[in-house]
Design a protein around this motif. Structure first.
Motif, PDB file in Angstrom:
ATOM      1  N   GLY A  31       0.817  -1.202   0.000  1.00  0.00           N
ATOM      2  CA  GLY A  31       0.000   0.000   0.000  1.00  0.00           C
ATOM      3  C   GLY A  31       0.845   1.243   0.000  1.00  0.00           C
ATOM      4  O   GLY A  31       2.037   1.216   0.322  1.00  0.00           O
ATOM      5  N   GLU A  32       0.204   2.327  -0.393  1.00  0.00           N
ATOM      6  CA  GLU A  32       0.869   3.630  -0.385  1.00  0.00           C
ATOM      7  C   GLU A  32      -0.052   4.617   0.303  1.00  0.00           C
ATOM      8  O   GLU A  32      -1.266   4.439   0.341  1.00  0.00           O
ATOM      9  CB  GLU A  32       1.192   4.078  -1.811  1.00  0.00           C
ATOM     10  N   GLU A  33       0.538   5.653   0.847  1.00  0.00           N
ATOM     11  CA  GLU A  33      -0.239   6.650   1.557  1.00  0.00           C
ATOM     12  C   GLU A  33      -1.207   7.331   0.596  1.00  0.00           C
ATOM     13  O   GLU A  33      -0.886   7.602  -0.559  1.00  0.00           O
ATOM     14  CB  GLU A  33       0.694   7.673   2.197  1.00  0.00           C
ATOM     15  N   PHE A  34      -2.429   7.596   1.064  1.00  0.00           N
ATOM     16  CA  PHE A  34      -3.480   8.164   0.235  1.00  0.00           C
ATOM     17  C   PHE A  34      -3.846   9.529   0.787  1.00  0.00           C
ATOM     18  O   PHE A  34      -4.241   9.657   1.951  1.00  0.00           O
ATOM     19  CB  PHE A  34      -4.690   7.224   0.245  1.00  0.00           C
ATOM     20  N   ASP A  35      -3.697  10.559  -0.028  1.00  0.00           N
ATOM     21  CA  ASP A  35      -4.038  11.923   0.390  1.00  0.00           C
ATOM     22  C   ASP A  35      -5.452  12.255  -0.074  1.00  0.00           C
ATOM     23  O   ASP A  35      -5.794  12.064  -1.239  1.00  0.00           O
ATOM     24  CB  ASP A  35      -3.063  12.933  -0.213  1.00  0.00           C
ATOM     25  N   SER A  36      -6.267  12.749   0.839  1.00  0.00           N
ATOM     26  CA  SER A  36      -7.637  13.125   0.506  1.00  0.00           C
ATOM     27  C   SER A  36      -8.087  14.257   1.418  1.00  0.00           C
ATOM     28  O   SER A  36      -7.643  14.370   2.557  1.00  0.00           O
ATOM     29  CB  SER A  36      -8.571  11.928   0.678  1.00  0.00           C
ATOM     30  N   THR A  37      -8.977  15.076   0.886  1.00  0.00           N
ATOM     31  CA  THR A  37      -9.541  16.151   1.713  1.00  0.00           C
ATOM     32  C   THR A  37     -10.694  15.641   2.567  1.00  0.00           C
ATOM     33  O   THR A  37     -11.111  16.321   3.494  1.00  0.00           O
ATOM     34  CB  THR A  37     -10.041  17.294   0.802  1.00  0.00           C
ATOM     35  N   ASN A  38     -11.178  14.443   2.270  1.00  0.00           N
ATOM     36  CA  ASN A  38     -12.270  13.836   3.029  1.00  0.00           C
ATOM     37  C   ASN A  38     -11.701  13.242   4.319  1.00  0.00           C
ATOM     38  O   ASN A  38     -10.809  12.399   4.294  1.00  0.00           O
ATOM     39  CB  ASN A  38     -12.944  12.756   2.193  1.00  0.00           C
ATOM     40  N   ALA A  39     -12.226  13.658   5.456  1.00  0.00           N
ATOM     41  CA  ALA A  39     -11.723  13.172   6.746  1.00  0.00           C
ATOM     42  C   ALA A  39     -12.022  11.685   6.953  1.00  0.00           C
ATOM     43  O   ALA A  39     -11.334  11.017   7.725  1.00  0.00           O
ATOM     44  CB  ALA A  39     -12.333  13.983   7.880  1.00  0.00           C
ATOM     45  N   LYS A  40     -13.036  11.141   6.256  1.00  0.00           N
ATOM     46  CA  LYS A  40     -13.400   9.736   6.419  1.00  0.00           C
ATOM     47  C   LYS A  40     -12.736   8.827   5.390  1.00  0.00           C
ATOM     48  O   LYS A  40     -12.986   7.625   5.370  1.00  0.00           O
ATOM     49  CB  LYS A  40     -14.918   9.577   6.325  1.00  0.00           C
ATOM     50  N   ALA A  41     -11.903   9.388   4.559  1.00  0.00           N
ATOM     51  CA  ALA A  41     -11.230   8.581   3.532  1.00  0.00           C
ATOM     52  C   ALA A  41     -10.170   7.698   4.176  1.00  0.00           C
ATOM     53  O   ALA A  41      -9.621   8.022   5.233  1.00  0.00           O
ATOM     54  CB  ALA A  41     -10.580   9.492   2.503  1.00  0.00           C
ATOM     55  N   PRO A  42      -9.858   6.561   3.557  1.00  0.00           N
ATOM     56  CA  PRO A  42      -8.800   5.711   4.095  1.00  0.00           C
ATOM     57  C   PRO A  42      -7.444   6.411   4.039  1.00  0.00           C
ATOM     58  O   PRO A  42      -7.221   7.295   3.218  1.00  0.00           O
ATOM     59  CB  PRO A  42      -8.803   4.487   3.179  1.00  0.00           C
ATOM     60  N   VAL A  43      -6.556   6.011   4.924  1.00  0.00           N
ATOM     61  CA  VAL A  43      -5.235   6.626   4.987  1.00  0.00           C
ATOM     62  C   VAL A  43      -4.291   5.988   3.963  1.00  0.00           C
ATOM     63  O   VAL A  43      -3.408   6.650   3.434  1.00  0.00           O
ATOM     64  CB  VAL A  43      -4.658   6.475   6.417  1.00  0.00           C
TER      65      VAL A  43
END
Length: 77
Positions: A31-43
């Motif tokens: 896996g790789e780190e996932f950047d999102s503006t959604n606070a409920k998104a997976p890390v």
């Protein structure tokens, strides 16, 4: 991977790797780190390597093993 099963290792470069296994499957994951503006998104975004399928057998081996069949006429013809 190693001989360990059912583990996840968080690496120094913000990635993860591991293995998930049961009687029915044995998957190597990463896996790789996932950047999102959604606070409920997976890390992390997870990926798995699909296990290799056994080679597909064609019908020639069946035709060689079966006796020759006679094609019967269709009853409505």
């Amino acid at each position: 991977m190693t001989d360990l099963v059912n583990f996840i290792r968080f690496n120094d470069n913000n990635t993860l790797s591991g293995n998930i296994a049961s009687v029915a499957y044995d998957l190597d994951i990463f896996g790789e780190e996932f950047d999102s503006t959604n606070a409920k998104a997976p890390v992390y975004r997870l990926f798995a390597k699909t296990p290799a399928r056994p080679p597909r057998r064609d019908r020639r081996h069946l035709e060689e093993a079966e006796p020759e069949r006679r094609r019967l006429p269709h009853p409505l013809r």
